[in-house]
Design a protein around this motif. Structure first.
Motif, PDB file in Angstrom:
ATOM      1  N   ALA A  15      10.395  43.514  15.924  1.00  0.00           N
ATOM      2  CA  ALA A  15       9.259  44.375  15.634  1.00  0.00           C
ATOM      3  C   ALA A  15       8.035  43.549  15.266  1.00  0.00           C
ATOM      4  N   GLY A  16       7.662  42.646  16.150  1.00  0.00           N
ATOM      5  CA  GLY A  16       6.503  41.791  15.897  1.00  0.00           C
ATOM      6  C   GLY A  16       5.233  42.605  15.711  1.00  0.00           C
ATOM      7  N   ASN A  17       4.598  42.437  14.577  1.00  0.00           N
ATOM      8  CA  ASN A  17       3.430  43.244  14.258  1.00  0.00           C
ATOM      9  C   ASN A  17       2.276  43.021  15.219  1.00  0.00           C
ATOM     10  N   ALA A  18       2.138  41.835  15.801  1.00  0.00           N
ATOM     11  CA  ALA A  18       1.020  41.570  16.713  1.00  0.00           C
ATOM     12  C   ALA A  18       1.085  42.480  17.932  1.00  0.00           C
ATOM     13  N   ALA A  19       2.264  42.627  18.511  1.00  0.00           N
ATOM     14  CA  ALA A  19       2.415  43.486  19.686  1.00  0.00           C
ATOM     15  C   ALA A  19       2.197  44.947  19.316  1.00  0.00           C
ATOM     16  N   LEU A  20       2.680  45.342  18.153  1.00  0.00           N
ATOM     17  CA  LEU A  20       2.531  46.724  17.716  1.00  0.00           C
ATOM     18  C   LEU A  20       1.067  47.039  17.423  1.00  0.00           C
ATOM     19  N   GLU A  21       0.382  46.120  16.788  1.00  0.00           N
ATOM     20  CA  GLU A  21      -1.041  46.316  16.491  1.00  0.00           C
ATOM     21  C   GLU A  21      -1.842  46.410  17.789  1.00  0.00           C
ATOM     22  N   ALA A  22      -1.446  45.657  18.803  1.00  0.00           N
ATOM     23  CA  ALA A  22      -2.137  45.718  20.093  1.00  0.00           C
ATOM     24  C   ALA A  22      -1.994  47.099  20.724  1.00  0.00           C
ATOM     25  N   LEU A  23      -0.819  47.706  20.600  1.00  0.00           N
ATOM     26  CA  LEU A  23      -0.610  49.059  21.125  1.00  0.00           C
ATOM     27  C   LEU A  23      -1.532  50.060  20.435  1.00  0.00           C
TER      28      LEU A  23
ATOM     29  N   THR B  92      -8.969  52.494  21.112  1.00  0.00           N
ATOM     30  CA  THR B  92     -10.112  52.217  21.986  1.00  0.00           C
ATOM     31  C   THR B  92     -10.250  53.271  23.075  1.00  0.00           C
ATOM     32  N   ASN B  93      -9.130  53.770  23.583  1.00  0.00           N
ATOM     33  CA  ASN B  93      -9.151  54.723  24.697  1.00  0.00           C
ATOM     34  C   ASN B  93      -9.250  56.181  24.262  1.00  0.00           C
ATOM     35  N   SER B  94      -9.377  56.449  22.974  1.00  0.00           N
ATOM     36  CA  SER B  94      -9.427  57.824  22.493  1.00  0.00           C
ATOM     37  C   SER B  94     -10.835  58.195  22.067  1.00  0.00           C
ATOM     38  N   ASP B  95     -11.337  59.299  22.623  1.00  0.00           N
ATOM     39  CA  ASP B  95     -12.655  59.808  22.245  1.00  0.00           C
ATOM     40  C   ASP B  95     -12.581  60.793  21.093  1.00  0.00           C
ATOM     41  N   LEU B  96     -11.380  61.248  20.749  1.00  0.00           N
ATOM     42  CA  LEU B  96     -11.240  62.298  19.740  1.00  0.00           C
ATOM     43  C   LEU B  96     -10.625  61.832  18.432  1.00  0.00           C
ATOM     44  N   CYS B  97      -9.925  60.695  18.430  1.00  0.00           N
ATOM     45  CA  CYS B  97      -9.222  60.251  17.221  1.00  0.00           C
ATOM     46  C   CYS B  97      -9.401  58.767  16.969  1.00  0.00           C
ATOM     47  N   ASP B  98      -9.418  58.419  15.690  1.00  0.00           N
ATOM     48  CA  ASP B  98      -9.348  57.029  15.255  1.00  0.00           C
ATOM     49  C   ASP B  98      -7.936  56.786  14.754  1.00  0.00           C
ATOM     50  N   PHE B  99      -7.219  55.874  15.407  1.00  0.00           N
ATOM     51  CA  PHE B  99      -5.865  55.541  14.993  1.00  0.00           C
ATOM     52  C   PHE B  99      -5.898  54.277  14.150  1.00  0.00           C
ATOM     53  N   THR B 100      -5.182  54.305  13.040  1.00  0.00           N
ATOM     54  CA  THR B 100      -5.109  53.154  12.152  1.00  0.00           C
ATOM     55  C   THR B 100      -3.644  52.859  11.859  1.00  0.00           C
ATOM     56  N   SER B 101      -3.267  51.623  12.085  1.00  0.00           N
ATOM     57  CA  SER B 101      -1.895  51.218  11.849  1.00  0.00           C
ATOM     58  C   SER B 101      -1.664  51.027  10.363  1.00  0.00           C
ATOM     59  N   GLY B 102      -0.551  51.566   9.898  1.00  0.00           N
ATOM     60  CA  GLY B 102      -0.144  51.328   8.519  1.00  0.00           C
ATOM     61  C   GLY B 102       0.796  50.147   8.426  1.00  0.00           C
ATOM     62  N   GLY B 103       1.207  49.629   9.596  1.00  0.00           N
ATOM     63  CA  GLY B 103       2.125  48.501   9.622  1.00  0.00           C
ATOM     64  C   GLY B 103       3.527  48.904   9.221  1.00  0.00           C
ATOM     65  N   ALA B 104       4.325  47.906   8.925  1.00  0.00           N
ATOM     66  CA  ALA B 104       5.708  48.147   8.505  1.00  0.00           C
ATOM     67  C   ALA B 104       5.707  48.458   7.019  1.00  0.00           C
ATOM     68  N   ALA B 105       5.730  49.736   6.671  1.00  0.00           N
ATOM     69  CA  ALA B 105       5.679  50.163   5.272  1.00  0.00           C
ATOM     70  C   ALA B 105       6.964  49.782   4.543  1.00  0.00           C
ATOM     71  N   GLU B 106       8.078  49.975   5.169  1.00  0.00           N
ATOM     72  CA  GLU B 106       9.381  49.624   4.612  1.00  0.00           C
ATOM     73  C   GLU B 106      10.132  48.886   5.702  1.00  0.00           C
ATOM     74  N   SER B 107      11.293  48.365   5.369  1.00  0.00           N
ATOM     75  CA  SER B 107      12.065  47.687   6.402  1.00  0.00           C
ATOM     76  C   SER B 107      12.422  48.677   7.499  1.00  0.00           C
ATOM     77  N   ASN B 108      12.228  48.275   8.713  1.00  0.00           N
ATOM     78  CA  ASN B 108      12.535  49.066   9.907  1.00  0.00           C
ATOM     79  C   ASN B 108      11.667  50.307  10.089  1.00  0.00           C
ATOM     80  N   LYS B 109      10.564  50.447   9.362  1.00  0.00           N
ATOM     81  CA  LYS B 109       9.705  51.624   9.521  1.00  0.00           C
ATOM     82  C   LYS B 109       8.276  51.192   9.796  1.00  0.00           C
TER      83      LYS B 109
END
Length: 129
Positions: free
Chosen positions: A54-62, A68-85
């Motif tokens: 679960a490499g965070n770099a690849a997940l953050e890129a997604l 970037t491609n959404s005109d209606l929403c701003d998505f913000t990553s919370g990252g790995a809050a707990e193990s495996n989540k």
């Protein structure tokens, strides 16, 4: 007189129907944000299972690409809050500014996804995964 009565009836119907119609378009736009959030969580889960770390770099890129491609929403990553989540939040922008908030999570180990949304402008409670 009959023409005036018809005009009044049409005016009253328009006054009632127009706000309902506008509310339905906002709900449809909010559904698009919820769908995109769910798709991001599915991609995050697939990426985590594929790389097994679960490499965070690849997940953050997604998340960045979806934001970037959404005109209606701003998505913000919370990252790995707990193990495996992994968590994600969404806020409406443009037509949905102040009208949409979403919280999403995915558990890498079980594949369970959770989502909570709000169309009242207040942040929803975090979903459980």
């Amino acid at each position: 007189v009959e023409l005036m009565i018809v005009i009044v009836i049409v005016g009253v119907l328009s006054a009632v129907a127009l706000p309902n119609f506008l509310n339905q378009t906002a709900k449809a736009k909010a559904t698009e944000c919820t769908t995109k959030g769910g798709n991001i969580m599915g991609l995050v889960a697939a990426e985590a299972l594929q790389s097994e770390t679960a490499g965070n770099a690849a997940l953050e890129a997604l998340v960045t690409e979806a934001d970037t491609n959404s005109d209606l929403c701003d998505f913000t990553s919370g990252g790995a809050a707990e193990s495996n989540k992994y968590t994600l939040t969404a806020k409406g922008k443009g037509d949905l500014a102040g009208k949409y908030d979403g919280a999403f999570c995915v558990d890498y180990a079980t594949g369970k996804k959770g989502a909570a949304t709000s169309t009242t402008g207040t942040a929803p409670t975090a979903p459980t995964c």
